[in-house]
Scaffold this active site. Structure first.
Site, PDB file in Angstrom:
ATOM      1  N   LYS A  98       0.860  -1.183   0.000  1.00  0.00           N
ATOM      2  CA  LYS A  98       0.000   0.000   0.000  1.00  0.00           C
ATOM      3  C   LYS A  98       0.897   1.234   0.000  1.00  0.00           C
ATOM      4  O   LYS A  98       1.889   1.283   0.757  1.00  0.00           O
ATOM      5  CB  LYS A  98      -0.886  -0.041   1.250  1.00  0.00           C
ATOM      6  CG  LYS A  98      -1.894   1.070   1.388  1.00  0.00           C
ATOM      7  CD  LYS A  98      -2.707   0.866   2.676  1.00  0.00           C
ATOM      8  CE  LYS A  98      -3.818   1.872   2.864  1.00  0.00           C
ATOM      9  NZ  LYS A  98      -4.598   1.627   4.110  1.00  0.00           N
ATOM     10  N   SER A 174      -9.434   1.863   3.096  1.00  0.00           N
ATOM     11  CA  SER A 174      -8.529   2.524   2.188  1.00  0.00           C
ATOM     12  C   SER A 174      -7.517   1.590   1.520  1.00  0.00           C
ATOM     13  O   SER A 174      -6.893   1.993   0.543  1.00  0.00           O
ATOM     14  CB  SER A 174      -7.769   3.622   2.942  1.00  0.00           C
ATOM     15  OG  SER A 174      -6.980   3.060   3.974  1.00  0.00           O
ATOM     16  N   SER A 198      -9.573  -0.291   7.513  1.00  0.00           N
ATOM     17  CA  SER A 198      -9.030  -0.194   6.148  1.00  0.00           C
ATOM     18  C   SER A 198      -8.382  -1.439   5.577  1.00  0.00           C
ATOM     19  O   SER A 198      -8.091  -1.480   4.391  1.00  0.00           O
ATOM     20  CB  SER A 198      -8.029   0.950   6.070  1.00  0.00           C
ATOM     21  OG  SER A 198      -8.729   2.136   5.798  1.00  0.00           O
TER      22      SER A 198
HETATM   23  N1  GLN Z   1     -12.710   4.397   6.512  1.00  0.00           N
HETATM   24  C1  GLN Z   1     -12.077   4.928   7.680  1.00  0.00           C
HETATM   25  C2  GLN Z   1     -11.717   6.374   7.480  1.00  0.00           C
HETATM   26  O1  GLN Z   1     -12.076   6.924   6.489  1.00  0.00           O
HETATM   27  C3  GLN Z   1     -10.905   4.088   8.075  1.00  0.00           C
HETATM   28  C4  GLN Z   1      -9.699   4.341   7.291  1.00  0.00           C
HETATM   29  C5  GLN Z   1      -8.549   3.534   7.773  1.00  0.00           C
HETATM   30  O2  GLN Z   1      -8.703   2.518   8.454  1.00  0.00           O
HETATM   31  N2  GLN Z   1      -7.378   3.998   7.426  1.00  0.00           N
HETATM   32  O3  GLN Z   1     -11.110   6.982   8.305  1.00  0.00           O
END
Ligand code: GLN
Length: 534
Positions: A98, A174, A198
């Site tokens: 990532k 993400s 994420s």
């Molecule tokens: N979807 C969550 C956010 O927008 C989690 C993102 C993550 O775990 N990095 O913050």
């Protein structure tokens, strides 16, 4: 092309074949590069121009491909094996990273314009451990900008990743580039991060295995920070054993990260086949509905989750019970409903602090407009360099931590966080009423949503994480895996939440579920982008 390519093999199969010299690391790599050519389309870029119909049919997992270094790595693995030296347990296994991890000599963008010209001078610990284990990095994969999102659409690098099961859907986020890549055979493994869900949410959307380790299990050194008290690097894989192998490689203490715990790392594959006989696995009604605060009515409201996901979880409970687990129903997790509001406050406060370092002075993007003074340089750089999500989150984080509001928001959120932690401590307490080994829940309230359908609605987007985010608050590990397919042929994700540092139990339960469902019809279905390749 034959139906099953080397790139579709699991990490442990590939590693074994390469070690025995039945195939070479270079062959495994070439098969994977060919797959990338066939299904990925163009990588994400800052000046994508028009998104064409052809783009819409591709996966777009990558931002940066590193074929050259991958070839060199694969050749080095083959050479050392031919000399009788096995470079490590993942020798020759292709994987992706990532683009939120620093990798020396590689552009490391965090999905943001503000890091578009940034080449990392050092390598994150988790990546370094993958390298030492002999894994071959294919490149950096796309994500929501600074990991802020649940769909990967907020990346500054477009086209954003698509779901290999249906390219009109998002892969989740993400870590959407990671899960889309693994689902489509572009690397057997990927290194993701999970701050609120994420890894687990996109794994659920893409029908792969995603593990958020216990906080501190895997070093955060070299990870571009979002919420430092919540961030967890972790594995994405196509099966539970691969996730276990990868966790064994990346976990463990690190003198460069004082929050990386010193508790010894077991071989997570050692007891993976031991089954679930006698284990206590809980089901909680608080994970079978979405609960949110309605600002108009001033009330907490409830919505049902997808019926198909509910059924998948219930069926998983039945399978595990047939294999000898004791399923404990009606486990109360009353603070689950506060997970998202609490996360809204804590993650924003932490990110507002973490993103201060991007100012156009030390590294990254700098406004080309000549600035009158330092303040203007900061302002312009940040206005031009950050996209909408980081800006919104910085503003909110500054607001809720400001002296006059901190008691009302940030301090209160921290107290609620301890209550959430208390929910978990109660259900795992060996002297308590429940004495659970794990909690079985849906990973997400719905299967993958349509591209563009939720984008722009920050609040709605965030509720995709209602079942994952409390694991981040509490620090406990969570394993997300495929539990079935919807009528629309989209993966249905289930989740196992566990005790601190007890990833081994989750992996063992996950593996038992795989064994129990080996012959299920949905296990035979492949993602749509792979159809017609055979
Ligand atoms: N979807 C969550 C956010 O927008 C989690 C993102 C993550 O775990 N990095 O913050």
């Amino acid at each position: 092309m034959s139906a099953m390519e080397l790139c579709d093999l699991s990490a442990y199969e590939l590693a074994a074949l390469i070690r025995k010299r039945e195939i070479s690391a270079v062959e495994a790599l070439e098969s994977t590069l060919e797959r990338i050519e066939l299904v990925d389309g163009r990588p994400g870029s800052l000046d994508a121009g028009e998104i064409t119909a052809e783009d819409h049919a591709k996966v777009h997992a990558f931002i940066t491909r590193t074929e050259e270094t991958a070839r060199a790595q694969a050749q080095a693995v083959d050479k050392s094996i031919s000399e009788g030296v096995i470079p490590g347990p993942l020798a020759g296994v292709p994987y992706t990273v990532k683009d939120i991890f620093n990798v020396r000599g590689t552009r490391s963008t965090a999905g943001s314009r503000i890091l578009s010209n940034y080449t990392a001078p050092y390598t994150a610990t988790a990546v370094e451990r993958m390298e030492k284990a002999g894994a071959v990095m294919l490149g950096k994969v796309n994500l929501d900008e600074f990991t802020h999102g649940s769909s990967s659409e907020s990346s500054a690098y477009q086209p954003a990743p698509r779901n290999p099961w249906d390219t009109s859907k998002v892969p989740g986020g993400s870590s959407g580039g990671s899960t889309a890549a693994v689902a489509a055979g572009m690397g057997a493994l990927s290194l993701g991060t999970d701050t609120g869900g994420s890894i687990r949410q996109p794994a659920a959307f893409c029908g792969v295995v995603g593990l958020k380790p216990t906080y501190g299990r895997v070093s955060r050194y070299g990870l571009i920070a979002f919420g430092s008290s919540l961030d967890c690097p972790g594995p994405v894989a196509r099966n539970v054993r691969d996730a276990a192998m990868m966790l064994s490689v990346i976990a463990g203490p690190d003198r460069r990260d004082s929050t990386a715990v010193t508790i010894p790392v077991p071989d997570y594959t050692a007891e993976i086949e031991a089954g679930v006989k006698g284990m206590r696995i809980g089901l909680s009604p608080d994970f079978f509905k979405i609960q949110y605060f309605n600002h108009e009515s001033g009330q907490m409201e409830e919505e049902p989750i997808s019926d198909e996901i509910k059924q998948a979880v219930e069926q998983a409970a039945d399978r595990l019970s047939e294999m000898g687990a004791r399923v404990v129903e009606n486990v109360p997790m009353p603070r689950t409903k506060y997970g998202i509001p609490t996360y809204f406050v804590i993650s924003r406060v932490e990110v507002a602090s973490n993103l201060h370092r991007f100012d156009g002075v030390k590294y990254g993007y700098r406004t080309p407009v000549p600035a009158e003074d330092l303040d203007e340089l900061y302002r312009r750089t940040r206005a031009e360099g950050f996209g909408a999500q980081p800006k919104l989150r910085i503003l909110m984080g500054m607001y809720v931590s400001a002296a006059q509001y901190s008691e009302q928001y940030y301090q209160r959120a921290l107290r609620v966080r301890s209550l959430i932690r208390g929910d978990f401590e109660r259900i795992y307490d060996p002297q308590g009423e429940y004495r659970l080994d794990a909690l079985l829940t849906p990973a997400t309230p719905t299967p993958a949503f349509g591209y563009g359908d939720v984008y722009g609605d920050t609040v709605l987007m965030q509720y995709a994480d209602q079942f994952t985010v409390t694991g981040n608050h509490a620090g406990v590990p969570g394993l997300s895996l495929m539990g079935g397919l919807s009528k629309e042929r989209l993966p249905l994700g289930i989740q196992l939440l566990g005790r601190d540092y007890d990833e081994a139990t989750l992996l063992r339960i996950g593996r038992a579920f795989e064994v129990a469902t080996e012959d299920a019809a949905w296990r035979k279905v492949r993602p749509q982008v792979l159809e017609g390749l055979s």
